[in-house]
Design a protein around this motif. Structure first.
Motif, PDB file in Angstrom:
ATOM      1  N   HIS A   1      52.926  52.969  -0.791  1.00 50.01           N
ATOM      2  CA  HIS A   1      54.145  53.576  -1.197  1.00 50.01           C
ATOM      3  C   HIS A   1      54.318  53.218  -2.630  1.00 50.01           C
ATOM      4  O   HIS A   1      53.883  52.210  -3.234  1.00 50.01           O
ATOM      5  N   PHE A   2      54.823  54.142  -3.436  1.00 51.94           N
ATOM      6  CA  PHE A   2      55.293  53.960  -4.821  1.00 51.94           C
ATOM      7  C   PHE A   2      56.448  54.364  -5.232  1.00 51.94           C
ATOM      8  O   PHE A   2      56.836  55.583  -4.899  1.00 51.94           O
ATOM      9  N   HIS A   3      57.455  53.607  -5.734  1.00 53.21           N
ATOM     10  CA  HIS A   3      58.971  53.835  -6.044  1.00 53.21           C
ATOM     11  C   HIS A   3      58.900  54.403  -7.630  1.00 53.21           C
ATOM     12  O   HIS A   3      58.397  53.674  -8.301  1.00 53.21           O
ATOM     13  N   LEU A   4      59.631  55.337  -7.633  1.00 54.46           N
ATOM     14  CA  LEU A   4      59.782  55.779  -8.884  1.00 54.46           C
ATOM     15  C   LEU A   4      60.992  56.559  -8.993  1.00 54.46           C
ATOM     16  O   LEU A   4      61.398  57.599  -8.243  1.00 54.46           O
ATOM     17  N   PHE A   5      62.027  56.561 -10.007  1.00 56.68           N
ATOM     18  CA  PHE A   5      63.101  57.309 -10.037  1.00 56.68           C
ATOM     19  C   PHE A   5      63.903  57.234  -8.886  1.00 56.68           C
ATOM     20  O   PHE A   5      64.693  58.052  -8.725  1.00 56.68           O
ATOM     21  N   GLY A   6      64.097  56.031  -8.131  1.00 55.27           N
ATOM     22  CA  GLY A   6      64.741  55.915  -7.088  1.00 55.27           C
ATOM     23  C   GLY A   6      64.270  56.868  -5.897  1.00 55.27           C
ATOM     24  O   GLY A   6      65.010  56.829  -4.777  1.00 55.27           O
TER      25      GLY A   6
ATOM     26  N   VAL B   1      49.360  49.876 -13.586  1.00 57.27           N
ATOM     27  CA  VAL B   1      49.286  50.612 -14.752  1.00 57.27           C
ATOM     28  C   VAL B   1      50.148  52.018 -14.788  1.00 57.27           C
ATOM     29  O   VAL B   1      50.422  52.406 -15.843  1.00 57.27           O
ATOM     30  N   LEU B   2      50.268  52.505 -13.529  1.00 60.45           N
ATOM     31  CA  LEU B   2      50.908  53.761 -13.387  1.00 60.45           C
ATOM     32  C   LEU B   2      52.368  53.800 -13.778  1.00 60.45           C
ATOM     33  O   LEU B   2      52.978  54.575 -14.557  1.00 60.45           O
ATOM     34  N   ARG B   3      53.129  52.860 -13.333  1.00 60.24           N
ATOM     35  CA  ARG B   3      54.590  52.646 -13.521  1.00 60.24           C
ATOM     36  C   ARG B   3      54.806  52.713 -15.176  1.00 60.24           C
ATOM     37  O   ARG B   3      55.755  53.512 -15.674  1.00 60.24           O
ATOM     38  N   PRO B   4      54.344  51.675 -15.779  1.00 59.15           N
ATOM     39  CA  PRO B   4      54.558  51.625 -17.398  1.00 59.15           C
ATOM     40  C   PRO B   4      54.350  52.929 -17.978  1.00 59.15           C
ATOM     41  O   PRO B   4      54.940  53.534 -18.935  1.00 59.15           O
ATOM     42  N   ALA B   5      53.221  53.601 -17.639  1.00 55.09           N
ATOM     43  CA  ALA B   5      52.502  54.807 -18.233  1.00 55.09           C
ATOM     44  C   ALA B   5      53.747  55.844 -18.067  1.00 55.09           C
ATOM     45  O   ALA B   5      53.975  56.724 -19.003  1.00 55.09           O
ATOM     46  N   ILE B   6      53.975  56.061 -16.821  1.00 56.59           N
ATOM     47  CA  ILE B   6      55.076  57.012 -16.570  1.00 56.59           C
ATOM     48  C   ILE B   6      56.450  56.764 -17.117  1.00 56.59           C
ATOM     49  O   ILE B   6      57.049  57.700 -17.837  1.00 56.59           O
ATOM     50  N   GLU B   7      56.973  55.503 -17.312  1.00 56.86           N
ATOM     51  CA  GLU B   7      58.045  55.021 -17.858  1.00 56.86           C
ATOM     52  C   GLU B   7      57.971  55.455 -19.437  1.00 56.86           C
ATOM     53  O   GLU B   7      59.102  55.440 -20.016  1.00 56.86           O
TER      54      GLU B   7
ATOM     55  N   ALA C   1      55.854  64.158  -7.942  1.00 61.32           N
ATOM     56  CA  ALA C   1      54.616  63.957  -7.326  1.00 61.32           C
ATOM     57  C   ALA C   1      53.507  64.508  -7.871  1.00 61.32           C
ATOM     58  O   ALA C   1      52.322  63.986  -8.128  1.00 61.32           O
ATOM     59  N   LYS C   2      53.679  65.474  -8.416  1.00 65.93           N
ATOM     60  CA  LYS C   2      52.652  66.221  -9.271  1.00 65.93           C
ATOM     61  C   LYS C   2      52.170  65.557 -10.536  1.00 65.93           C
ATOM     62  O   LYS C   2      50.931  65.358 -10.756  1.00 65.93           O
ATOM     63  N   VAL C   3      53.316  64.888 -11.237  1.00 67.61           N
ATOM     64  CA  VAL C   3      53.175  64.112 -12.455  1.00 67.61           C
ATOM     65  C   VAL C   3      52.387  62.670 -11.914  1.00 67.61           C
ATOM     66  O   VAL C   3      51.580  62.305 -12.699  1.00 67.61           O
ATOM     67  N   LEU C   4      52.772  62.434 -10.797  1.00 66.19           N
ATOM     68  CA  LEU C   4      52.074  60.959 -10.149  1.00 66.19           C
ATOM     69  C   LEU C   4      50.696  61.337 -10.024  1.00 66.19           C
ATOM     70  O   LEU C   4      49.572  60.622 -10.292  1.00 66.19           O
ATOM     71  N   GLU C   5      50.425  62.602  -9.356  1.00 63.79           N
ATOM     72  CA  GLU C   5      48.831  62.775  -9.139  1.00 63.79           C
ATOM     73  C   GLU C   5      47.870  62.877 -10.681  1.00 63.79           C
ATOM     74  O   GLU C   5      46.988  62.755 -10.668  1.00 63.79           O
ATOM     75  N   MET C   6      48.858  63.643 -11.696  1.00 67.19           N
ATOM     76  CA  MET C   6      48.186  63.675 -12.850  1.00 67.19           C
ATOM     77  C   MET C   6      47.761  62.268 -13.613  1.00 67.19           C
ATOM     78  O   MET C   6      47.055  61.801 -14.036  1.00 67.19           O
ATOM     79  N   GLY C   7      48.740  61.149 -13.222  1.00 64.55           N
ATOM     80  CA  GLY C   7      48.767  59.887 -13.771  1.00 64.55           C
ATOM     81  C   GLY C   7      47.511  59.289 -13.139  1.00 64.55           C
ATOM     82  O   GLY C   7      46.732  58.498 -13.752  1.00 64.55           O
ATOM     83  N   ILE C   8      47.373  59.448 -11.652  1.00 64.58           N
ATOM     84  CA  ILE C   8      46.264  58.850 -11.063  1.00 64.58           C
ATOM     85  C   ILE C   8      44.888  59.512 -11.402  1.00 64.58           C
ATOM     86  O   ILE C   8      43.705  58.779 -11.632  1.00 64.58           O
ATOM     87  N   ALA C   9      44.830  60.695 -11.545  1.00 66.08           N
ATOM     88  CA  ALA C   9      43.565  61.282 -12.217  1.00 66.08           C
ATOM     89  C   ALA C   9      43.171  60.798 -13.331  1.00 66.08           C
ATOM     90  O   ALA C   9      42.007  60.620 -13.558  1.00 66.08           O
ATOM     91  N   VAL C  10      44.175  60.436 -14.477  1.00 67.81           N
ATOM     92  CA  VAL C  10      43.621  59.925 -15.641  1.00 67.81           C
ATOM     93  C   VAL C  10      43.273  58.342 -15.300  1.00 67.81           C
ATOM     94  O   VAL C  10      42.068  58.101 -15.823  1.00 67.81           O
ATOM     95  N   PHE C  11      43.856  57.767 -14.571  1.00 61.91           N
ATOM     96  CA  PHE C  11      43.458  56.527 -14.361  1.00 61.91           C
ATOM     97  C   PHE C  11      42.097  56.306 -13.419  1.00 61.91           C
ATOM     98  O   PHE C  11      41.103  55.399 -13.886  1.00 61.91           O
ATOM     99  N   GLN C  12      41.831  57.339 -12.550  1.00 60.48           N
ATOM    100  CA  GLN C  12      40.545  57.498 -12.139  1.00 60.48           C
ATOM    101  C   GLN C  12      39.463  57.657 -13.208  1.00 60.48           C
ATOM    102  O   GLN C  12      38.420  56.898 -13.266  1.00 60.48           O
ATOM    103  N   GLU C  13      39.727  58.331 -14.132  1.00 58.43           N
ATOM    104  CA  GLU C  13      38.759  58.671 -15.339  1.00 58.43           C
ATOM    105  C   GLU C  13      38.620  57.521 -16.052  1.00 58.43           C
ATOM    106  O   GLU C  13      37.311  56.905 -16.517  1.00 58.43           O
ATOM    107  N   LEU C  14      39.497  56.814 -16.379  1.00 56.60           N
ATOM    108  CA  LEU C  14      39.490  55.533 -17.241  1.00 56.60           C
ATOM    109  C   LEU C  14      39.331  54.110 -16.654  1.00 56.60           C
ATOM    110  O   LEU C  14      38.930  53.254 -17.267  1.00 56.60           O
TER     111      LEU C  14
END
Length: 163
Positions: free
Chosen positions: A6-11, A106-112, A127-140
């Protein structure tokens, strides 16, 4: 291996359902859901078996969304052996757990940084923004220095592969 975290973001709470290649610790496929349930797990597994038909063994968690007839049939019909982790043994999926920890770190600070405050979007949009962040993470991820057997830290990737 397939696992959920699970991942908590914006409550809000989101569920990351991810398929990993355990030997190389690579995130092969990830989706973000508002709930962890059987249809969500089946959706990810269907995409997985289409994208990676040659994988013969799938390590799964003991959670309800994983231990059901839909998941069992899907894997068996595609020739994959379903290996269920023993109860209370997080070390059975240690690479998954470590990957989730690294991803979240990595994901939380990037999104914040991109969204310093709650954009007041619908959960599906976040959720779509999180998926995009995960996709970038996968590449990097391959570029993150990894501890080598000699103790040296060097980036992984094609430039370091052994012919």
């Amino acid at each position: 291996a397939i696992d959920t975290s699970h991942f908590h973001l914006f409550g809000r709470t989101f569920y990351l359902i991810t398929v990993f290649e355990l030997g190389g610790r690579l995130n092969l496929l990830a989706r973000v859901f508002l709930r962890e349930n059987i249809p969500a797990v089946v959706e990810v597994l269907e995409k997985f078996v289409q994208a990676f038909p040659g994988i013969g063994v799938v390590v799964i968690d003991r959670g309800t969304p994983y231990l059901n007839e839909d998941v069992k049939s899907l894997l068996e019909n595609n020739g994959q052996v379903r290996l269920v982790c023993p109860p209370a043994t997080p070390t059975a999926k240690a690479a998954c757990e470590r990957h989730f920890r690294t991803l979240k770190k990595v994901l939380r600070p990037a999104i914040e940084k991109v969204f310093p405050q709650d954009p007041n979007w619908e959960p599906e949009q976040i959720a779509k923004v999180l998926e995009m962040g995960i996709a970038v993470f996968q590449e990097l991820y391959r570029q993150i220095p990894q501890e080598g057997s000699t103790g040296s830290r060097r980036p992984r990737g094609p430039q370091n592969s052994i012919p």
